[in-house]
Design a protein around this motif. Structure first.
Motif, PDB file in Angstrom:
ATOM      1  N   THR A   9     -37.748  20.670  32.681  1.00 29.40           N
ATOM      2  CA  THR A   9     -39.098  21.198  32.728  1.00 29.40           C
ATOM      3  C   THR A   9     -39.375  22.033  31.495  1.00 29.40           C
ATOM      4  N   ALA A  10     -40.638  22.238  31.224  1.00 26.36           N
ATOM      5  CA  ALA A  10     -41.034  22.956  30.018  1.00 26.36           C
ATOM      6  C   ALA A  10     -40.505  24.380  30.008  1.00 26.36           C
ATOM      7  N   ASN A  11     -40.283  24.960  31.205  1.00 28.37           N
ATOM      8  CA  ASN A  11     -39.829  26.345  31.272  1.00 28.37           C
ATOM      9  C   ASN A  11     -38.348  26.458  31.594  1.00 28.37           C
ATOM     10  N   SER A  12     -37.597  25.338  31.484  1.00 29.31           N
ATOM     11  CA  SER A  12     -36.195  25.381  31.880  1.00 29.31           C
ATOM     12  C   SER A  12     -35.323  26.182  30.935  1.00 29.31           C
ATOM     13  N   ASN A  13     -35.838  26.579  29.748  1.00 29.73           N
ATOM     14  CA  ASN A  13     -35.051  27.435  28.875  1.00 29.73           C
ATOM     15  C   ASN A  13     -35.268  28.912  29.197  1.00 29.73           C
ATOM     16  N   ARG A  47     -32.279  30.527  20.464  1.00 24.96           N
ATOM     17  CA  ARG A  47     -33.158  29.438  20.884  1.00 24.96           C
ATOM     18  C   ARG A  47     -32.651  28.123  20.310  1.00 24.96           C
ATOM     19  N   GLY A  48     -33.160  27.038  20.857  1.00 28.22           N
ATOM     20  CA  GLY A  48     -32.712  25.720  20.408  1.00 28.22           C
ATOM     21  C   GLY A  48     -31.687  25.131  21.351  1.00 28.22           C
ATOM     22  N   GLY A  49     -31.635  23.807  21.391  1.00 25.25           N
ATOM     23  CA  GLY A  49     -30.742  23.125  22.304  1.00 25.25           C
ATOM     24  C   GLY A  49     -29.310  23.042  21.788  1.00 25.25           C
ATOM     25  N   ASP A 118     -35.562  19.567  24.458  1.00 23.01           N
ATOM     26  CA  ASP A 118     -36.524  20.593  24.849  1.00 23.01           C
ATOM     27  C   ASP A 118     -36.061  21.994  24.468  1.00 23.01           C
ATOM     28  N   GLY A 119     -34.875  22.089  23.846  1.00 18.81           N
ATOM     29  CA  GLY A 119     -34.377  23.391  23.393  1.00 18.81           C
ATOM     30  C   GLY A 119     -33.499  24.108  24.386  1.00 18.81           C
ATOM     31  N   ASN A 120     -32.874  23.351  25.297  1.00 22.34           N
ATOM     32  CA  ASN A 120     -32.040  23.959  26.330  1.00 22.34           C
ATOM     33  C   ASN A 120     -30.556  23.696  26.092  1.00 22.34           C
ATOM     34  N   PHE A 121     -29.722  24.485  26.763  1.00 23.52           N
ATOM     35  CA  PHE A 121     -28.285  24.251  26.774  1.00 23.52           C
ATOM     36  C   PHE A 121     -27.942  23.273  27.893  1.00 23.52           C
TER      37      PHE A 121
END
Length: 228
Positions: A9-13, A47-49, A118-121
């Motif tokens: 999701t867009a807010n998963s980070n 930030r960043g995946g 999306d920039g997540n881990f």
């Protein structure tokens, strides 16, 4: 495709309420019961995946890794857990990605790739199963497919003491110290060099050695070597 969005999701980070609540509770409990400590999280970007690769000692490992972080981690877990009442919906809410232990589904990999883009881990345990004695076992190469389809770094992590705190078959958490070490990343540029020359086996072993180094540092933190 709609089901994949369920895990990306867009807010998963950003940590949700339950993540933060459990994080606060476990920080207090683990600090007391496990004398939990970690170090090296400065190696993780703000930030960043990225792909977190860790050794696997117990069911505690995802909690131990996520505990000191101010960003959530989408761990990949076996799909059978998602069929457990209450636990299944909770895992979905906490960004966990289901994956089959028999055959990695393309849907799971697309969800992991989407999370990273999306920039997540995304967190994985490439040993595939928990260690009985704490040593790092052979890595399964499945996660290399993620690296070929994303432009991200590998963040090696070493967990020590968790197999003593919650060994296989144990029902209760033992009073044993646990440490986690976040190591220096393997850059996206270096990963690309390995993949471009078809040296995936070398990349796999490099990743494993980086995790072993982190695990050994964590173990030595628990049991320092005494010199005369």
């Amino acid at each position: 495709m709609a089901e994949i969005k369920q895990f990306s999701t867009a807010n998963s980070n950003r940590r949700n309420f339950l993540w933060i609540l459990f994080q606060w509770i476990l920080q207090v409990f683990f600090a007391f019961w496990l004398r939990y400590q970690s170090r090296g999280k400065e190696h993780l970007p703000a930030r960043g995946g990225g792909l977190m690769v860790s050794n696997h000692q117990s069911f505690l490992d995802p909690l131990l890794i996520g505990l000191p972080l101010n960003r959530p981690v989408s761990f990949m877990a076996r799909d059978s857990l998602f069929r457990v009442p209450i636990l299944g919906p909770f895992l979905r809410y906490e960004f966990v990605i289901p994956i089959s232990r028999k055959a990695a589904s393309s849907q799971s990999f697309r969800a992991a790739i989407q999370n990273i883009e999306d920039g997540n881990f995304v967190g994985i345990f490439p040993e595939g199963t928990r260690s009985d004695n704490g040593t790092v076992q052979r890595f399964k190469p499945g996660f290399l497919a993620l690296l070929k389809r994303t432009d991200c770094a590998i963040y090696p992590i070493g967990v020590a003491g968790a197999f003593r705190a919650l060994p296989r078959g144990a029902c209760f958490l033992r009073l044993k110290p646990v440490r986690v070490v976040f190591g220096k990343p393997i850059s996206a540029e270096l990963i690309k060099q390995y993949c471009d020359r078809g040296a995936e086996k070398e990349l796999l072993e490099l990743t494993r050695q980086c995790v072993i180094e982190c695990q050994q540092q964590a173990e030595e933190w628990i049991n320092p070597v005494r010199t005369n």
